[in-house]
Structure formats: C-alpha cells, structure tokens
Design an enzyme around this catalytic site. Structure first.
Site, PDB file in Angstrom:
ATOM      1  N   PRO A  68      19.125  68.266  20.534  1.00 15.93           N
ATOM      2  CA  PRO A  68      19.136  66.955  20.034  1.00 15.93           C
ATOM      3  C   PRO A  68      20.486  66.433  19.952  1.00 15.93           C
ATOM      4  O   PRO A  68      21.453  67.255  20.022  1.00 15.93           O
ATOM      5  CB  PRO A  68      18.880  67.374  18.527  1.00 15.93           C
ATOM      6  CG  PRO A  68      19.055  68.708  18.325  1.00 15.93           C
ATOM      7  CD  PRO A  68      19.086  69.594  19.490  1.00 15.93           C
ATOM      8  N   TYR A  80      21.581  48.028  26.408  1.00 24.25           N
ATOM      9  CA  TYR A  80      19.802  48.106  26.126  1.00 24.25           C
ATOM     10  C   TYR A  80      19.561  47.005  25.205  1.00 24.25           C
ATOM     11  O   TYR A  80      18.159  47.144  24.650  1.00 24.25           O
ATOM     12  CB  TYR A  80      19.609  49.473  25.422  1.00 24.25           C
ATOM     13  CG  TYR A  80      20.456  50.766  26.044  1.00 24.25           C
ATOM     14  CD1 TYR A  80      20.230  51.236  27.242  1.00 24.25           C
ATOM     15  CD2 TYR A  80      21.724  51.175  25.275  1.00 24.25           C
ATOM     16  CE1 TYR A  80      20.924  52.178  27.880  1.00 24.25           C
ATOM     17  CE2 TYR A  80      22.369  52.219  25.788  1.00 24.25           C
ATOM     18  CZ  TYR A  80      21.857  52.831  27.079  1.00 24.25           C
ATOM     19  OH  TYR A  80      22.728  53.841  27.641  1.00 24.25           O
ATOM     20  N   CYS A 130      35.862  39.071  27.629  1.00 29.47           N
ATOM     21  CA  CYS A 130      35.489  38.335  28.493  1.00 29.47           C
ATOM     22  C   CYS A 130      34.427  38.134  29.421  1.00 29.47           C
ATOM     23  O   CYS A 130      34.143  38.245  30.522  1.00 29.47           O
ATOM     24  CB  CYS A 130      36.767  37.699  29.434  1.00 29.47           C
ATOM     25  SG  CYS A 130      38.142  37.407  28.435  1.00 29.47           S
TER      26      CYS A 130
HETATM   27  N1  LLP Z   1      19.024  66.620  26.631  1.00 24.94           N
HETATM   28  C1  LLP Z   1      19.073  66.250  27.764  1.00 24.94           C
HETATM   29  C2  LLP Z   1      18.857  66.628  29.191  1.00 24.94           C
HETATM   30  C3  LLP Z   1      19.389  64.828  27.904  1.00 24.94           C
HETATM   31  O1  LLP Z   1      19.535  63.701  29.027  1.00 24.94           O
HETATM   32  C4  LLP Z   1      19.761  63.997  26.543  1.00 24.94           C
HETATM   33  C5  LLP Z   1      20.110  62.690  26.558  1.00 24.94           C
HETATM   34  C6  LLP Z   1      19.598  64.755  25.440  1.00 24.94           C
HETATM   35  C7  LLP Z   1      19.304  66.134  25.515  1.00 24.94           C
HETATM   36  C8  LLP Z   1      19.840  64.185  24.012  1.00 24.94           C
HETATM   37  O2  LLP Z   1      18.849  63.320  23.693  1.00 24.94           O
HETATM   38  P1  LLP Z   1      19.034  62.529  22.321  1.00 24.94           P
HETATM   39  O3  LLP Z   1      18.490  63.470  21.246  1.00 24.94           O
HETATM   40  O4  LLP Z   1      20.329  62.089  22.005  1.00 24.94           O
HETATM   41  O5  LLP Z   1      18.175  61.381  22.216  1.00 24.94           O
HETATM   42  N2  LLP Z   1      22.976  56.127  25.887  1.00 24.94           N
HETATM   43  C9  LLP Z   1      21.347  56.059  25.537  1.00 24.94           C
HETATM   44  C10 LLP Z   1      21.032  57.308  25.455  1.00 24.94           C
HETATM   45  C11 LLP Z   1      21.117  58.124  26.776  1.00 24.94           C
HETATM   46  C12 LLP Z   1      20.468  59.482  26.471  1.00 24.94           C
HETATM   47  C13 LLP Z   1      20.398  60.491  27.715  1.00 24.94           C
HETATM   48  N3  LLP Z   1      20.092  61.980  27.736  1.00 24.94           N
HETATM   49  C14 LLP Z   1      21.324  55.268  24.206  1.00 24.94           C
HETATM   50  O6  LLP Z   1      22.807  54.844  23.754  1.00 24.94           O
HETATM   51  O7  LLP Z   1      20.417  55.082  23.741  1.00 24.94           O
END
Ligand code: LLP
Length: 425
Positions: free
Chosen positions: A285, A327, A353
């Site tokens: 997570p 996004y 800008c």
């Molecule tokens: N494991 C892997 C292999 C991942 O690629 C990611 C996130 C996670 C775990 C963790 O996922 P989470 O629990 O945070 O959802 N920048 C985007 C989110 C990109 C997520 C990329 N991978 C945003 O701001 O919404």
C-alpha cells in the site's frame, strides 16, 4: 467548511476558529515555516497502518510501504520503525530506504524497467524479492546474479486483466497496460524462472491499479492469482508468498473506498475457503497509508476577479501539487481560519506559466489576500511527484507528532537547484 465536511482528514479538526492537526494549529506552522508547506500527521499514518494490521491479525504478513507515494526520509522512518518493509521502483529509492534505517531484506523491487546497475545494487544490498515484470527481465536478472555469484529471489508480477475502475493513467492490471506478465504466459514464465541458475522463485504478485474504491476488482484478481498459484505449484514450483500489491483508494471528495480491515476480511473469506489462508502475504500500500495524513498549506497571494472566472492565486502550484494537472484530480481546499470576506466562486491557481496550473476549480471560498489555505489529502503523490518547474524550490515538510513539529525537509533554495550545473566556460 465545518470539520464534519472535511473529506478524509482524520487527524485534522477545528478547535474554535483554528484548523489543527493533532495538537498543533496549522496556521502557526505556516507562520513558523513559511508556505507552501507540507504537513503530515504521524498518528494518521500509524492509524492507517493499523487498519491493515487489524485486517491481517493472526496471519503471516509483511507490509511493504510503496514509497513512491511519499519517499521523504522522515516518512520512511515512521514506517521503518513500525516494522514495515518497502516496495521500491529504483536504485534511488533503495538508497532512501537504507538512509532511513529500513531493512534490506524487507525490500521488494517492482518496476518494468530495472537496469542491470539497479539489479546489482539491490542484490548487493540483499533485498527480499524482485517483482519481475517480463520474461526478458528474468533472463537479465539471472545473468546479473550469476555474475555476482548470487541468487536473486523472484516473484513474477501477473497482469490479471481486471478493471480496477479507476483513472486510466493509474490502471495497471489490464491487458493493454505495460505492467506484469499476461496471465496466459505466467506458467511458462515460472517454468523458465525455475530453470535459470541465478534465480530462486519465492512468490507471486499483482497490483491492479491505484485509487481503487470498490472491492470487486480485488476479489476478481485474487481468484485469478489463486488459480495461477494452484497451476504453478502443480508444475512443481512452490510459491512461498502471495503479494497482492497496493491500490486501495482514499477519500478525496466523498469517495467511499472499503476500509483496509474490512476489505481483507472479505479477501480472507475467499482465501480461507480456497485453502490459502495460512500462506505468507505481502501487500504494497502507498496512498492509503499517507494520502490523508498530509496537507499542503498555502497563502492567497492575489484575488483576481474576472468576467468569466474569479481567480484565487496561491503560492503553491502544479510543481508542488501535480495531481490536478495530471489527472484532473480533486483535492479539497479549506481555510485555516474563519474569515469575514464575502464568499465567491474561484478557480484556485498557482503562479506557474501554464493554464494547466490549477489546484481546484469552481471552489466556494470566503477569502482575502494573505489568507492561509490547506489543500487536503496531499500526503501521497504530491511531494514525491513535485518538480522544479519555473525554478521553484521544493516546499518544506513538517511531520507532526502530538505537540511536536519535526522539520523533515528544508525548503529548497535556488542554489540547491543549481548544484551540479555548469556554465560553458
Ligand atoms: N505497487 C506497485 C507495483 C505500484 O505500481 C503502485 C503504484 C503501488 C504498489 C502503490 O499503489 P497505491 O497503494 O499508492 O495506490 N501518481 C498517481 C498514482 C500512481 C500509482 C503508481 N503505482 C496518483 O497521483 O494518483
């Protein structure tokens, strides 16, 4: 906005006229450390971790915090001290884990494009597992390990082809995504991994996307992974751990994702019924551990009324908070103190800008120049995705622990940014 209306801000509350995090007034922090300023609640991070720990009570679990969500050393330290491992995606992240006191053997290394140098660095550090994302990567990793006289522990990331029902940029477990090995190819990939001299198969993993707010994609993915574990083990390759990735969403704007403990109660009902409940589990997570633990404090620089739009120009920008620009993401914006100004509808924008430099659109605010605001749910994928665009220094960061404010990152200066650059002579 009243305290009850603050979306997903568990350790933030009004005390009289002041918005507080844990026992500190946010306005005091803004005055002491300047703006833009990220402020995180340690208790909120530990609360979020606690929900996972409850969900796995009595089970064998290693939580690997997906540090891409927020990789600041002080944040990593909180999770390292709580016994977490880390999900990394680069050699740089591995260096951060080590600098923050994390244990290499609790590190797992994900990502579709690991370089040979990064593989070597991770093998030498003694990480716990490589989450391999392609058959080509298996070959390279084995060769690098053999070259070092080492054996790389591996799990193959399966792309289970389930729709996480989230923003397309953060869906990762669909056929059209670059991530993981297609389900149909997985068994062959495991056979190949088991035959390579530099690899030892230890697990299986998947991660289907981010900001997931429903439980059905998880339940579907779990069924597919368990089918694969059965087939792989029938082929004589034991699977020691099942890594189920991250992805659980948070409340940005009235979103209602399942709670971590409730979700895992459901997943364990399935795991137990299929006879897998006693396995070793890993999860990765990110957002759900830190997202709602953080806010970004910012000052209103100017109000600019217009014919079509009123603009509220703040000192935080898309370089600090890139998610709206990238996004069209929603972050709640609240005032740090009650104001006598007349309410109006504003687009809240930064000084950069670009027309894409907006933080919130059509927000009702009663603000005047010099007022302080908090952008909520800013603990995840904000500082870690920040940039120096327009030669803006990265914001400072403060970690609140009860009545103590720890500065965990100083504000970046122009000199910091120019370090390493050279004039041509
Ligand atoms: N494991 C892997 C292999 C991942 O690629 C990611 C996130 C996670 C775990 C963790 O996922 P989470 O629990 O945070 O959802 N920048 C985007 C989110 C990109 C997520 C990329 N991978 C945003 O701001 O919404």
């Amino acid at each position: 906005m009243t305290a009850e209306q603050l979306p997903g801000a568990p350790r933030i509350a009004w005390r009289g006229d002041d918005l507080c995090m844990e026992n500190l007034r946010l306005a005091d922090l803004a005055h002491a450390y300047g703006t833009p300023l990220f402020v995180y609640s340690k208790a909120s991070m530990l609360d979020a971790l606690g929900a996972y720990q409850r969900g796995f009570a009595g089970r064998k679990l290693q939580i690997c915090y997906a540090m891409k969500a927020n990789s600041s050393l002080g944040v990593l330290q909180v999770f390292a001290q709580a016994g977490c491992g880390f999900d990394i995606v680069s050699g740089g992240e591995l260096e951060r884990v080590l600098a923050a006191g994390g244990e290499p053997k609790k590190v797992i290394f994900s990502g579709v494009g690991k370089t040979r140098a990064e593989m070597k660095q991770a093998l030498q550090a003694g990480i716990g597992c490589f989450n391999v994302e392609s058959e080509a990567e298996l070959e390279v990793l084995s060769a690098v390990a053999v070259g070092l006289g080492a054996v790389a522990p591996v799990s193959i990331r399966v792309n289970p082809d389930v729709d996480p029902k989230t923003h397309p940029y953060i869906s990762t477990g669909l056929k059209g995504n670059k991530f993981g090995v297609a389900q149909e190819r997985t068994l062959d990939a495991y056979r190949r991994a088991a035959s390579l001299p530099g690899l030892k198969v230890v697990g299986i993993d998947c991660h289907i996307g981010s900001q997931i707010t429903e439980d059905s994609p998880y339940l579907d993915a779990m069924d597919r992974i368990l089918d694969l574990v059965t087939a792989i083990e029938a082929a004589g390759i034991p699977i020691h751990h099942i890594d189920f990735g991250g992805g659980l969403g948070i409340n940005y704007n009235g979103d209602t994702p399942p709670q971590a403990d409730a979700l895992w109660m459901q997943l364990f009902a399935k795991l137990d019924s299929r006879g897998f409940g006693n396995r070793h589990f890993m999860i990765e997570p990110g957002r759900s551990l830190v997202g709602n633990a953080g806010v970004c404090l910012t000052e209103v620089l100017y109000l600019k009324p217009g014919e079509l739009k009123n603009f509220c120009i703040i000192d935080a920008a898309m370089n600090d908070l890139p998610r709206p620009a990238m996004y069209q993401a929603f972050h709640a914006i609240v005032q740090l103190a009650t104001s006598t100004a007349a309410p109006s509808t504003y687009d809240v924008v930064g000084p950069i800008c670009e027309s894409g430099d907006w933080i919130g659109r059509d927000r009702e605010l009663a603000v005047q120049q010099g007022d302080l605001l908090a952008v909520l749910s800013a603990g995840a994928y904000c500082m870690s995705m920040s940039s120096n665009y327009n030669t803006r220094g990265r914001a400072a960061e403060v970690l609140v622990d009860g009545t103590t404010a720890h500065v965990i990152r100083e504000r970046e200066s122009a000199a910091d940014q120019m370090r390493g650059e050279k004039l041509i002579g």
